[in-house]
Design a protein around this motif. Structure first.
Motif, PDB file in Angstrom:
ATOM      1  N   ILE A   1       7.577   4.272  -6.445  1.00  0.00           N
ATOM      2  CA  ILE A   1       6.750   3.110  -6.112  1.00  0.00           C
ATOM      3  C   ILE A   1       5.407   3.539  -5.507  1.00  0.00           C
ATOM      4  N   THR A   2       4.989   4.740  -5.812  1.00  0.00           N
ATOM      5  CA  THR A   2       3.726   5.240  -5.270  1.00  0.00           C
ATOM      6  C   THR A   2       2.575   4.306  -5.610  1.00  0.00           C
ATOM      7  N   GLU A   3       2.436   3.960  -6.886  1.00  0.00           N
ATOM      8  CA  GLU A   3       1.341   3.073  -7.304  1.00  0.00           C
ATOM      9  C   GLU A   3       1.506   1.674  -6.728  1.00  0.00           C
ATOM     10  N   LEU A   4       2.736   1.205  -6.639  1.00  0.00           N
ATOM     11  CA  LEU A   4       2.986  -0.111  -6.051  1.00  0.00           C
ATOM     12  C   LEU A   4       2.546  -0.122  -4.592  1.00  0.00           C
ATOM     13  N   GLU A   5       2.856   0.931  -3.874  1.00  0.00           N
ATOM     14  CA  GLU A   5       2.484   1.001  -2.454  1.00  0.00           C
ATOM     15  C   GLU A   5       0.958   1.063  -2.290  1.00  0.00           C
ATOM     16  N   ILE A   6       0.283   1.767  -3.170  1.00  0.00           N
ATOM     17  CA  ILE A   6      -1.191   1.801  -3.138  1.00  0.00           C
ATOM     18  C   ILE A   6      -1.734   0.389  -3.371  1.00  0.00           C
ATOM     19  N   PHE A   7      -1.173  -0.315  -4.350  1.00  0.00           N
ATOM     20  CA  PHE A   7      -1.607  -1.685  -4.642  1.00  0.00           C
ATOM     21  C   PHE A   7      -1.322  -2.608  -3.465  1.00  0.00           C
ATOM     22  N   ARG A   8      -0.134  -2.491  -2.873  1.00  0.00           N
ATOM     23  CA  ARG A   8       0.224  -3.325  -1.719  1.00  0.00           C
ATOM     24  C   ARG A   8      -0.768  -3.109  -0.579  1.00  0.00           C
ATOM     25  N   LYS A   9      -1.093  -1.846  -0.309  1.00  0.00           N
ATOM     26  CA  LYS A   9      -2.027  -1.543   0.782  1.00  0.00           C
ATOM     27  C   LYS A   9      -3.422  -2.083   0.486  1.00  0.00           C
ATOM     28  N   SER A  10      -3.778  -2.148  -0.802  1.00  0.00           N
ATOM     29  CA  SER A  10      -5.100  -2.699  -1.148  1.00  0.00           C
ATOM     30  C   SER A  10      -5.173  -4.203  -0.877  1.00  0.00           C
ATOM     31  N   LEU A  11      -4.018  -4.857  -0.789  1.00  0.00           N
ATOM     32  CA  LEU A  11      -3.974  -6.307  -0.528  1.00  0.00           C
ATOM     33  C   LEU A  11      -3.779  -6.650   0.948  1.00  0.00           C
ATOM     34  N   LEU A  12      -3.535  -5.643   1.783  1.00  0.00           N
ATOM     35  CA  LEU A  12      -3.220  -5.902   3.188  1.00  0.00           C
ATOM     36  C   LEU A  12      -4.350  -6.623   3.927  1.00  0.00           C
ATOM     37  N   GLU A  13      -5.592  -6.251   3.650  1.00  0.00           N
ATOM     38  CA  GLU A  13      -6.716  -6.895   4.341  1.00  0.00           C
ATOM     39  C   GLU A  13      -6.791  -8.378   3.979  1.00  0.00           C
ATOM     40  N   GLU A  14      -6.655  -8.671   2.695  1.00  0.00           N
ATOM     41  CA  GLU A  14      -6.671 -10.072   2.244  1.00  0.00           C
ATOM     42  C   GLU A  14      -5.521 -10.849   2.876  1.00  0.00           C
ATOM     43  N   ALA A  15      -4.344 -10.235   2.938  1.00  0.00           N
ATOM     44  CA  ALA A  15      -3.179 -10.889   3.541  1.00  0.00           C
ATOM     45  C   ALA A  15      -3.398 -11.116   5.030  1.00  0.00           C
ATOM     46  N   ALA A  16      -3.984 -10.131   5.709  1.00  0.00           N
ATOM     47  CA  ALA A  16      -4.223 -10.244   7.151  1.00  0.00           C
ATOM     48  C   ALA A  16      -5.178 -11.392   7.457  1.00  0.00           C
ATOM     49  N   LYS A  17      -6.156 -11.626   6.589  1.00  0.00           N
ATOM     50  CA  LYS A  17      -7.095 -12.745   6.780  1.00  0.00           C
ATOM     51  C   LYS A  17      -6.359 -14.080   6.762  1.00  0.00           C
ATOM     52  N   LYS A  18      -5.236 -14.116   6.029  1.00  0.00           N
ATOM     53  CA  LYS A  18      -4.437 -15.346   5.939  1.00  0.00           C
ATOM     54  C   LYS A  18      -3.257 -15.310   6.912  1.00  0.00           C
ATOM     55  N   ASP A  19      -3.284 -14.307   7.817  1.00  0.00           N
ATOM     56  CA  ASP A  19      -2.233 -14.131   8.825  1.00  0.00           C
ATOM     57  C   ASP A  19      -0.844 -13.985   8.184  1.00  0.00           C
ATOM     58  N   VAL A  20      -0.798 -13.145   7.148  1.00  0.00           N
ATOM     59  CA  VAL A  20       0.441 -12.926   6.401  1.00  0.00           C
ATOM     60  C   VAL A  20       0.775 -11.440   6.410  1.00  0.00           C
ATOM     61  N   LYS A  21       2.042 -11.127   6.611  1.00  0.00           N
ATOM     62  CA  LYS A  21       2.514  -9.743   6.549  1.00  0.00           C
ATOM     63  C   LYS A  21       3.043  -9.509   5.133  1.00  0.00           C
ATOM     64  N   LEU A  22       2.347  -8.679   4.366  1.00  0.00           N
ATOM     65  CA  LEU A  22       2.713  -8.421   2.973  1.00  0.00           C
ATOM     66  C   LEU A  22       3.637  -7.207   2.910  1.00  0.00           C
ATOM     67  N   THR A  23       4.917  -7.450   2.657  1.00  0.00           N
ATOM     68  CA  THR A  23       5.907  -6.367   2.566  1.00  0.00           C
ATOM     69  C   THR A  23       6.333  -6.188   1.118  1.00  0.00           C
ATOM     70  N   LEU A  24       7.148  -5.180   0.896  1.00  0.00           N
ATOM     71  CA  LEU A  24       7.653  -4.917  -0.460  1.00  0.00           C
ATOM     72  C   LEU A  24       8.563  -6.037  -0.967  1.00  0.00           C
ATOM     73  N   VAL A  25       9.129  -6.820  -0.068  1.00  0.00           N
ATOM     74  CA  VAL A  25      10.060  -7.866  -0.489  1.00  0.00           C
ATOM     75  C   VAL A  25       9.381  -8.856  -1.445  1.00  0.00           C
TER      76      VAL A  25
END
Length: 190
Positions: free
Chosen positions: A87-111
């Motif tokens: 899931i290396t690429e998936l984790e890179i993609f997830r981390k690229s979305l963390l800032e956008e998620a944080a702006k919406k006060d959302v914790k973006l996990t693998l679930v």
């Protein structure tokens, strides 16, 4: 198992018919009860014979979930599958979305990603989103996709349902998952 009423205890045609009629009546009465009711109940055991015991009443959540867990155990095939995935690429993609998620006060996990992956797999194989009808003659194929997610709470695991998973985005799923998990842990699920 058939008692013969004929001469010298022989089994007659009528004996067979009576036996079959009784057996069918027994099966029908079991079928009208909850599934799995043909299984003998556990005998009452006095555990105090072996040492000190404490009797503690079950919480409301444990009482309700126990009924559902028991029913599922008796009626749903229990399958566990383990696999490895890179899931290396998936984790890179997830981390690229963390800032956008944080702006919406959302914790973006693998679930959230797992929910979307399950939704895609189920859409490809819709038989996994079906149930056998109670008449055991028809398959009920569901055209909606609701997925239960286990949440650890002080009262044990509960499984709130995320509805219409395939119609929601990753951040929307993460937000709903966070909200429903919080409600589960504070005993405020609907």
């Amino acid at each position: 198992q058939v008692e013969g009423t004929g001469r010298k205890g022989r089994i007659t045609k009528q004996d067979i018919q009576v036996f079959v009629k009784q057996a069918l009546a027994d099966v029908k009465s079991v079928g009208n009860q909850a599934a799995g009711s043909g299984i003998p109940a556990m005998p009452e055991i006095d555990f105090s014979r072996f040492g000190l015991v404490e009797i503690k009443p079950l919480s409301r959540v444990k009482k309700k979930s126990g009924v559902y867990l028991h029913r599922a155990w008796l009626n749903v095939p229990i399958v566990t599958h383990h696999d490895d995935a890179d899931i290396t690429e998936l984790e890179i993609f997830r981390k690229s979305l963390l800032e956008e998620a944080a702006k919406k006060d959302v914790k973006l996990t693998l679930v959230s990603f797992l929910l979307k992956a399950c939704a895609a797999a189920i859409r490809k194989h819709p038989i996994f989103n079906s149930s056998l009808n109670s008449d055991k003659e028809n398959l009920v194929i569901k055209h909606y996709l609701n997925i239960g997610v286990a949440v650890d709470t002080p009262d044990g695991l509960v499984v709130p349902v995320i509805r219409d998973v395939e119609q929601k985005g990753l951040i929307e799923l993460a937000k709903e998952l966070g909200e429903v998990s919080t409600r589960a842990r504070t005993n405020k699920l609907k």
